[in-house]
Motif scaffolding. Structure first.
Motif, mmCIF file in Angstrom:
data_model
loop_
_atom_site.group_PDB
_atom_site.id
_atom_site.type_symbol
_atom_site.label_atom_id
_atom_site.label_comp_id
_atom_site.label_asym_id
_atom_site.label_seq_id
_atom_site.Cartn_x
_atom_site.Cartn_y
_atom_site.Cartn_z
ATOM 1 N N ALA A 4 5.681 -27.480 8.526
ATOM 2 C CA ALA A 4 5.947 -28.900 8.265
ATOM 3 C C ALA A 4 5.162 -29.443 7.074
ATOM 4 C CB ALA A 4 5.659 -29.724 9.526
ATOM 5 N N PRO A 5 3.853 -29.197 6.969
ATOM 6 C CA PRO A 5 3.141 -29.686 5.782
ATOM 7 C C PRO A 5 3.603 -29.023 4.481
ATOM 8 C CG PRO A 5 1.602 -29.289 7.580
ATOM 9 C CD PRO A 5 2.913 -28.686 7.989
ATOM 10 N N SER A 24 3.636 -32.617 27.204
ATOM 11 C CA SER A 24 3.068 -33.171 25.970
ATOM 12 C C SER A 24 3.325 -32.237 24.798
ATOM 13 C CB SER A 24 1.560 -33.390 26.139
ATOM 14 O OG SER A 24 1.294 -34.361 27.127
ATOM 15 N N PHE A 25 3.196 -30.930 25.045
ATOM 16 C CA PHE A 25 3.479 -29.961 23.982
ATOM 17 C C PHE A 25 4.967 -29.940 23.640
ATOM 18 C CE2 PHE A 25 -0.497 -27.318 25.132
ATOM 19 C CZ PHE A 25 -1.256 -28.082 24.256
ATOM 20 N N TYR A 26 5.830 -30.120 24.665
ATOM 21 C CA TYR A 26 7.266 -30.221 24.385
ATOM 22 C C TYR A 26 7.538 -31.387 23.428
ATOM 23 C CZ TYR A 26 8.792 -26.957 28.056
ATOM 24 O OH TYR A 26 9.026 -25.841 28.818
ATOM 25 N N ALA A 27 6.915 -32.535 23.731
ATOM 26 C CA ALA A 27 7.106 -33.717 22.885
ATOM 27 C C ALA A 27 6.586 -33.464 21.472
ATOM 28 C CB ALA A 27 6.394 -34.926 23.508
ATOM 29 N N ALA A 28 5.444 -32.785 21.370
ATOM 30 C CA ALA A 28 4.885 -32.460 20.058
ATOM 31 C C ALA A 28 5.808 -31.520 19.287
ATOM 32 C CB ALA A 28 3.507 -31.832 20.221
ATOM 33 N N LEU A 29 6.407 -30.561 19.998
ATOM 34 C CA LEU A 29 7.326 -29.618 19.357
ATOM 35 C C LEU A 29 8.564 -30.324 18.827
ATOM 36 C CD1 LEU A 29 7.268 -26.424 21.610
ATOM 37 C CD2 LEU A 29 6.897 -26.507 19.149
ATOM 38 N N HIS A 30 9.186 -31.146 19.659
ATOM 39 C CA HIS A 30 10.379 -31.853 19.211
ATOM 40 C C HIS A 30 10.048 -32.809 18.075
ATOM 41 C CE1 HIS A 30 12.128 -30.303 22.943
ATOM 42 N NE2 HIS A 30 13.310 -30.598 22.426
ATOM 43 N N GLY A 31 8.889 -33.460 18.153
ATOM 44 C CA GLY A 31 8.491 -34.351 17.075
ATOM 45 C C GLY A 31 8.249 -33.610 15.775
ATOM 46 N N SER A 32 7.771 -32.370 15.870
ATOM 47 C CA SER A 32 7.475 -31.585 14.671
ATOM 48 C C SER A 32 8.731 -30.971 14.061
ATOM 49 C CB SER A 32 6.471 -30.471 15.000
ATOM 50 O OG SER A 32 5.225 -31.003 15.370
ATOM 51 N N PHE A 33 9.562 -30.335 14.898
ATOM 52 C CA PHE A 33 10.725 -29.623 14.365
ATOM 53 C C PHE A 33 11.915 -30.553 14.110
ATOM 54 C CE2 PHE A 33 8.467 -25.871 15.985
ATOM 55 C CZ PHE A 33 8.600 -25.035 14.890
ATOM 56 N N LEU A 34 12.380 -31.246 15.161
ATOM 57 C CA LEU A 34 13.541 -32.118 15.000
ATOM 58 C C LEU A 34 13.180 -33.405 14.280
ATOM 59 C CD1 LEU A 34 15.382 -31.707 18.421
ATOM 60 C CD2 LEU A 34 15.974 -30.718 16.216
ATOM 61 N N GLY A 35 11.908 -33.783 14.327
ATOM 62 C CA GLY A 35 11.485 -35.002 13.663
ATOM 63 C C GLY A 35 10.928 -34.759 12.283
ATOM 64 N N TRP A 36 9.740 -34.224 12.231
ATOM 65 C CA TRP A 36 9.019 -34.068 10.968
ATOM 66 C C TRP A 36 9.792 -33.192 9.972
ATOM 67 C CZ3 TRP A 36 3.159 -32.358 10.980
ATOM 68 C CH2 TRP A 36 2.636 -32.463 9.691
ATOM 69 N N ILE A 37 10.152 -31.963 10.385
ATOM 70 C CA ILE A 37 10.770 -31.028 9.434
ATOM 71 C C ILE A 37 12.242 -31.356 9.194
ATOM 72 C CG2 ILE A 37 11.255 -28.612 8.911
ATOM 73 C CD1 ILE A 37 8.917 -27.840 10.709
#
Length: 339
Positions: free
Chosen positions: A18-19, A117-130
């Motif tokens: 992502a970064p 919480s990790f599921y939410a972080a994953l979705h936020g990173s892949f489907l959201g951030w990237i």
């Protein structure tokens, strides 16, 4: 424990990828951002190795730092449509980082346990951030389809519906799941079928991304609506093994790589050149170029109109066809005004 191991593995992929996407598409290859990224990853590794869970707080600080860099770089156009759309992946990065900290420290944010919480972080990173970051980058291109632009806020809304619906109203979650299951494959499919095919590697990655996201989203819909689907395999939830693996390893990374390779291919022809882009309709600008040509005896510089095809494949929509008098391009970086 196996489930948490897989979740942390996928998060590791996101925290590396992502970064890189952010720096490439939004920050112009910032050295300070790259160094901050490396330092943050090092601190996270130290925290994981020594069980110093509070060190996870470095990640949201890094994400906020990236957002501040973006706002500084886009100060002039931050309140334009594309400028605001570009903010969405940064907002996603901060949201996902908060969920990551909540998971590492088992804070039960919104009632989520460590795994959720990790599921939410994953979705936020892949489907959201990237993913949304890729859409925001495509939206900045000259003549870009409005689907890319509208897809960014829609993904944000659907993500929030899923997040708040998991432990609250199931109907809200299902609306979010359906929304994401439609818009994500649609956006990737649009890119796969309309992007230039000169770069065969880019086309291959786009195709892999499309196939992977269709299968992944089908699994998500089955998980939500079909009560007879298998829940686990070898002791690990099937959504982690299949849905998570497809998103984290194939669908989203391949989408990013396809766009990056195509963009690099388009810009490669002048990557090592020094090009002065100027307003072709401005008499003063044209006079400036004539003066530069007269001075530049060794032909150190090349010249092209801001309204021309070379500017279209090289500059972003903020500069292409703009009223900027001169934009100077050197080795993949453009400079404007007093720069």
């Amino acid at each position: 424990m196996k489930e948490l191991t897989f979740l942390n593995l996928f998060l590791g992929v996101a925290f590396v990828l992502a970064p890189l996407m952010t720096n490439r598409f939004f920050l112009g290859g910032s050295r300070v951002y790259s160094d901050a990224h490396k330092l943050s990853l090092f601190v996270l590794i130290i925290g994981a190795a020594t069980n110093l869970n509070f060190l996870a707080a470095v990640w949201p600080l890094f994400c906020i730092f990236g957002f501040l860099l973006y706002m500084r770089n886009e100060l002039i156009s931050i309140f334009s449509v594309n400028g605001l759309v570009g903010c969405i992946p940064f907002v996603f990065s901060i949201i996902s980082s908060v969920w990551f900290v909540a998971g590492v420290n088992d804070l039960h944010l919104l009632g989520y346990d460590r795994a959720w919480s990790f599921y939410a972080a994953l979705h936020g990173s892949f489907l959201g951030w990237i993913f949304v970051g890729c859409l925001a980058f495509l939206a900045k291109r000259p003549g870009a389809h409005k689907m890319y632009q509208w897809g960014c806020p829609l993904c944000f809304v659907f993500f929030l519906l899923v997040a708040f619906g998991i432990d609250g109203v199931p109907l809200i979650k299902r609306i979010g799941v359906i929304g994401l299951s439609v818009i994500v494959p649609l956006a990737i499919g649009m890119y796969a079928f309309t992007s230039k095919k000169e770069n065969k590697t880019s086309a291959l990655f786009a195709s892999l991304s499309l196939v992977s996201i269709i299968v992944s989203m089908a699994l998500a819909v089955l998980n939500e609506f079909w009560i007879f689907h298998p829940l686990a395999l070898v002791g690990v939830p099937i959504m982690v093994l299949a849905h998570g693996f497809l998103n984290a390893i194939f669908a989203i990374p391949c989408f990013y790589l396809a766009i990056r390779l195509e963009h690099a291919s388009s810009s490669n022809q002048i990557l090592h050149d020094r090009v002065v882009f100027f307003d072709g309709f401005c008499v003063l600008c044209s006079g400036t170029v004539r003066l530069l040509i007269k001075i530049d005896k060794k032909r150190f510089l090349k010249y092209s109109s801001l309204q021309g095809n070379l500017a279209k494949v090289t500059l972003d929509s903020r500069h292409f066809g703009s009223n900027e008098s001169v934009v100077f391009w050197e080795e993949g970086v453009f400079y404007e005004r007093s720069e």
